[in-house]
Design a protein around this motif. Structure first.
Motif, PDB file in Angstrom:
ATOM      1  N   LEU A  79     -46.863 -23.160  32.910  1.00 36.39           N
ATOM      2  CA  LEU A  79     -46.964 -21.817  32.342  1.00 36.39           C
ATOM      3  C   LEU A  79     -47.818 -20.873  33.178  1.00 36.39           C
ATOM      4  CD1 LEU A  79     -47.358 -22.766  28.571  1.00 36.39           C
ATOM      5  CD2 LEU A  79     -45.339 -21.779  29.680  1.00 36.39           C
ATOM      6  N   GLU A  80     -48.495 -21.397  34.196  1.00 32.44           N
ATOM      7  CA  GLU A  80     -49.350 -20.550  35.025  1.00 32.44           C
ATOM      8  C   GLU A  80     -48.543 -19.858  36.120  1.00 32.44           C
ATOM      9  OE1 GLU A  80     -52.441 -19.515  34.645  1.00 32.44           O
ATOM     10  OE2 GLU A  80     -52.292 -20.537  32.705  1.00 32.44           O
ATOM     11  N   GLN A  81     -47.438 -19.258  35.713  1.00 27.53           N
ATOM     12  CA  GLN A  81     -46.626 -18.458  36.620  1.00 27.53           C
ATOM     13  C   GLN A  81     -46.974 -16.988  36.402  1.00 27.53           C
ATOM     14  OE1 GLN A  81     -44.450 -19.684  38.960  1.00 27.53           O
ATOM     15  NE2 GLN A  81     -45.201 -21.718  38.384  1.00 27.53           N
ATOM     16  N   PRO A  82     -46.703 -16.131  37.384  1.00 30.56           N
ATOM     17  CA  PRO A  82     -47.175 -14.747  37.287  1.00 30.56           C
ATOM     18  C   PRO A  82     -46.459 -13.874  36.261  1.00 30.56           C
ATOM     19  CG  PRO A  82     -45.902 -15.079  39.303  1.00 30.56           C
ATOM     20  CD  PRO A  82     -46.118 -16.431  38.700  1.00 30.56           C
ATOM     21  N   THR A  83     -45.251 -14.275  35.827  1.00 34.17           N
ATOM     22  CA  THR A  83     -44.521 -13.477  34.840  1.00 34.17           C
ATOM     23  C   THR A  83     -44.085 -14.350  33.680  1.00 34.17           C
ATOM     24  OG1 THR A  83     -42.335 -13.871  35.805  1.00 34.17           O
ATOM     25  CG2 THR A  83     -43.611 -12.009  36.686  1.00 34.17           C
ATOM     26  N   ALA A  84     -43.791 -13.725  32.547  1.00 25.83           N
ATOM     27  CA  ALA A  84     -43.329 -14.464  31.369  1.00 25.83           C
ATOM     28  C   ALA A  84     -42.021 -15.187  31.668  1.00 25.83           C
ATOM     29  CB  ALA A  84     -43.150 -13.507  30.189  1.00 25.83           C
ATOM     30  N   TYR A  85     -41.102 -14.491  32.355  1.00 25.27           N
ATOM     31  CA  TYR A  85     -39.816 -15.116  32.682  1.00 25.27           C
ATOM     32  C   TYR A  85     -40.024 -16.361  33.542  1.00 25.27           C
ATOM     33  CZ  TYR A  85     -35.042 -15.719  34.403  1.00 25.27           C
ATOM     34  OH  TYR A  85     -33.811 -16.241  34.704  1.00 25.27           O
ATOM     35  N   ALA A  86     -40.847 -16.236  34.568  1.00 26.06           N
ATOM     36  CA  ALA A  86     -41.091 -17.374  35.461  1.00 26.06           C
ATOM     37  C   ALA A  86     -41.796 -18.498  34.727  1.00 26.06           C
ATOM     38  CB  ALA A  86     -41.911 -16.922  36.669  1.00 26.06           C
ATOM     39  N   ALA A  87     -42.695 -18.154  33.799  1.00 20.57           N
ATOM     40  CA  ALA A  87     -43.411 -19.181  33.043  1.00 20.57           C
ATOM     41  C   ALA A  87     -42.460 -19.965  32.147  1.00 20.57           C
ATOM     42  CB  ALA A  87     -44.519 -18.538  32.214  1.00 20.57           C
ATOM     43  N   VAL A  88     -41.577 -19.249  31.447  1.00 20.94           N
ATOM     44  CA  VAL A  88     -40.611 -19.913  30.575  1.00 20.94           C
ATOM     45  C   VAL A  88     -39.653 -20.768  31.403  1.00 20.94           C
ATOM     46  CG1 VAL A  88     -38.629 -19.529  29.037  1.00 20.94           C
ATOM     47  CG2 VAL A  88     -40.752 -18.246  28.697  1.00 20.94           C
ATOM     48  N   GLU A  89     -39.179 -20.224  32.513  1.00 20.38           N
ATOM     49  CA  GLU A  89     -38.275 -21.007  33.375  1.00 20.38           C
ATOM     50  C   GLU A  89     -38.967 -22.260  33.885  1.00 20.38           C
ATOM     51  OE1 GLU A  89     -35.255 -20.634  37.171  1.00 20.38           O
ATOM     52  OE2 GLU A  89     -36.831 -19.119  36.934  1.00 20.38           O
ATOM     53  N   GLU A 140     -47.254 -19.983  23.133  1.00 19.33           N
ATOM     54  CA  GLU A 140     -47.517 -18.723  22.440  1.00 19.33           C
ATOM     55  C   GLU A 140     -48.669 -17.958  23.093  1.00 19.33           C
ATOM     56  OE1 GLU A 140     -48.797 -17.015  18.034  1.00 19.33           O
ATOM     57  OE2 GLU A 140     -48.259 -19.132  18.266  1.00 19.33           O
ATOM     58  N   GLU A 141     -49.720 -18.665  23.479  1.00 15.71           N
ATOM     59  CA  GLU A 141     -50.864 -18.005  24.128  1.00 15.71           C
ATOM     60  C   GLU A 141     -50.436 -17.347  25.437  1.00 15.71           C
ATOM     61  OE1 GLU A 141     -53.613 -21.197  24.484  1.00 15.71           O
ATOM     62  OE2 GLU A 141     -54.393 -20.983  22.436  1.00 15.71           O
ATOM     63  N   ARG A 142     -49.601 -18.056  26.200  1.00 18.44           N
ATOM     64  CA  ARG A 142     -49.146 -17.481  27.473  1.00 18.44           C
ATOM     65  C   ARG A 142     -48.265 -16.262  27.236  1.00 18.44           C
ATOM     66  NH1 ARG A 142     -48.094 -14.843  30.869  1.00 18.44           N
ATOM     67  NH2 ARG A 142     -47.467 -15.241  33.047  1.00 18.44           N
ATOM     68  N   LEU A 143     -47.382 -16.312  26.249  1.00 18.91           N
ATOM     69  CA  LEU A 143     -46.482 -15.191  25.977  1.00 18.91           C
ATOM     70  C   LEU A 143     -47.223 -14.030  25.332  1.00 18.91           C
ATOM     71  CD1 LEU A 143     -43.383 -17.253  24.823  1.00 18.91           C
ATOM     72  CD2 LEU A 143     -43.665 -16.025  26.979  1.00 18.91           C
ATOM     73  N   SER A 144     -48.235 -14.331  24.524  1.00 15.65           N
ATOM     74  CA  SER A 144     -49.059 -13.262  23.954  1.00 15.65           C
ATOM     75  C   SER A 144     -49.794 -12.511  25.057  1.00 15.65           C
ATOM     76  CB  SER A 144     -50.059 -13.843  22.953  1.00 15.65           C
ATOM     77  OG  SER A 144     -49.398 -14.378  21.830  1.00 15.65           O
ATOM     78  N   ARG A 145     -50.273 -13.251  26.046  1.00 16.58           N
ATOM     79  CA  ARG A 145     -50.933 -12.606  27.187  1.00 16.58           C
ATOM     80  C   ARG A 145     -49.943 -11.726  27.943  1.00 16.58           C
ATOM     81  NH1 ARG A 145     -51.897 -14.663  32.481  1.00 16.58           N
ATOM     82  NH2 ARG A 145     -51.494 -16.811  31.823  1.00 16.58           N
ATOM     83  N   ALA A 146     -48.710 -12.228  28.087  1.00 16.44           N
ATOM     84  CA  ALA A 146     -47.684 -11.434  28.768  1.00 16.44           C
ATOM     85  C   ALA A 146     -47.395 -10.147  28.004  1.00 16.44           C
ATOM     86  CB  ALA A 146     -46.407 -12.264  28.908  1.00 16.44           C
ATOM     87  N   ALA A 147     -47.370 -10.234  26.667  1.00 11.26           N
ATOM     88  CA  ALA A 147     -47.115  -9.039  25.865  1.00 11.26           C
ATOM     89  C   ALA A 147     -48.229  -8.012  26.052  1.00 11.26           C
ATOM     90  CB  ALA A 147     -46.980  -9.432  24.396  1.00 11.26           C
ATOM     91  N   LYS A 148     -49.475  -8.478  26.062  1.00  8.57           N
ATOM     92  CA  LYS A 148     -50.614  -7.566  26.253  1.00  8.57           C
ATOM     93  C   LYS A 148     -50.599  -6.925  27.631  1.00  8.57           C
ATOM     94  CE  LYS A 148     -53.589 -10.103  23.041  1.00  8.57           C
ATOM     95  NZ  LYS A 148     -54.757 -11.019  22.917  1.00  8.57           N
ATOM     96  N   GLU A 149     -50.058  -7.652  28.598  1.00  9.74           N
ATOM     97  CA  GLU A 149     -50.005  -7.137  29.972  1.00  9.74           C
ATOM     98  C   GLU A 149     -48.773  -6.266  30.216  1.00  9.74           C
ATOM     99  OE1 GLU A 149     -50.070 -10.783  32.136  1.00  9.74           O
ATOM    100  OE2 GLU A 149     -52.248 -11.033  31.992  1.00  9.74           O
ATOM    101  N   GLY A 150     -47.946  -6.074  29.188  1.00 12.73           N
ATOM    102  CA  GLY A 150     -46.729  -5.299  29.350  1.00 12.73           C
ATOM    103  C   GLY A 150     -45.643  -6.047  30.091  1.00 12.73           C
ATOM    104  N   ASP A 151     -45.717  -7.378  30.081  1.00 13.96           N
ATOM    105  CA  ASP A 151     -44.780  -8.212  30.833  1.00 13.96           C
ATOM    106  C   ASP A 151     -43.671  -8.781  29.945  1.00 13.96           C
ATOM    107  OD1 ASP A 151     -43.811  -9.612  33.087  1.00 13.96           O
ATOM    108  OD2 ASP A 151     -44.879 -11.414  32.468  1.00 13.96           O
TER     109      ASP A 151
END
Length: 206
Positions: A79-89, A140-151
């Protein structure tokens, strides 16, 4: 002059026998794993099993804890990828690879271990559910961070998205245990990534 530690000297490596026990539980489930199959795989006798682990339940608890710590660490790394899409993939592809690896039974100990435990063994099912929930929380924590970052696209529910991704991974575990290949699971990931729209849209003009 040093002093020796009192007690019976260990005749086996505990981490190794835990890994062997985990494989038996993985193949047969908690209730299906007999003491004879466990002691045979672990290379120890029944008195040693009880002396070291106390009970079959405690043996399972410790074997699963070791398994889960490794899996959760791997999930967090994916999950330590730079974008939400990359993290999920990364999470889904790493999961598909792990579910079909050659060095352990196909599927997932968390799924095969005790989904159909009898009422007297509900603690086992609860333990496994808690392990899966911890992985979902990391998502969820990783995606919540992505949401806060506008990602993430506006309006995406990070909690629901984490549950969807986790449900897909858990479904893959069931299919892997039934014989699905790595290529089968990765093809399913391809479809999921096409369906998911995780790229933020253009900013609304002010």
């Amino acid at each position: 002059m040093g002093t020796s530690t009192p007690g019976r000297p260990r005749a086996f490596d505990e981490q190794t026998v835990l890994d062997r026990a985990a494989e038996v539980f993985w193949r047969h489930g908690y209730e299906g794993a007999s003491l004879s199959s466990l002691t045979s795989a672990m290379g120890i006798n029944r008195p040693s099993l009880y002396a070291t682990f106390g009970s079959k339940e405690e043996l399972f608890r410790r074997a699963f804890a070791r398994y889960h710590e490794t899996n959760l660490a791997n999930a967090r790394a994916a999950l330590e990828q730079p974008t939400a899409y990359a993290a999920v993939e990364s999470f889904l592809r790493a999961s598909a690879d792990a579910l079909t690896a050659d060095d352990h039974p196909a599927g997932c100990l968390s799924i095969q271990g005790g989904l159909s435990c009898s009422p007297e063994n509900t603690r086992i099912s609860e333990m496994l559910a808690a392990g899966r929930a911890a992985t979902e929380t990391a998502l969820e924590e990783r995606l919540s961070r992505a949401a806060k970052e506008g990602d993430l696209p506006e309006g995406v529910d990070s909690r629901a998205l984490a549950r969807f991704v986790m449900a897909l991974s858990e479904g893959h575990a069931v299919h892997a245990a039934a014989g699905a290949s790595r290529e089968d699971l990765q093809a399913s990931v391809d479809v999921a990534l096409r369906v998911l729209n995780l790229v933020p849209g253009p900013a609304t003009p002010t």
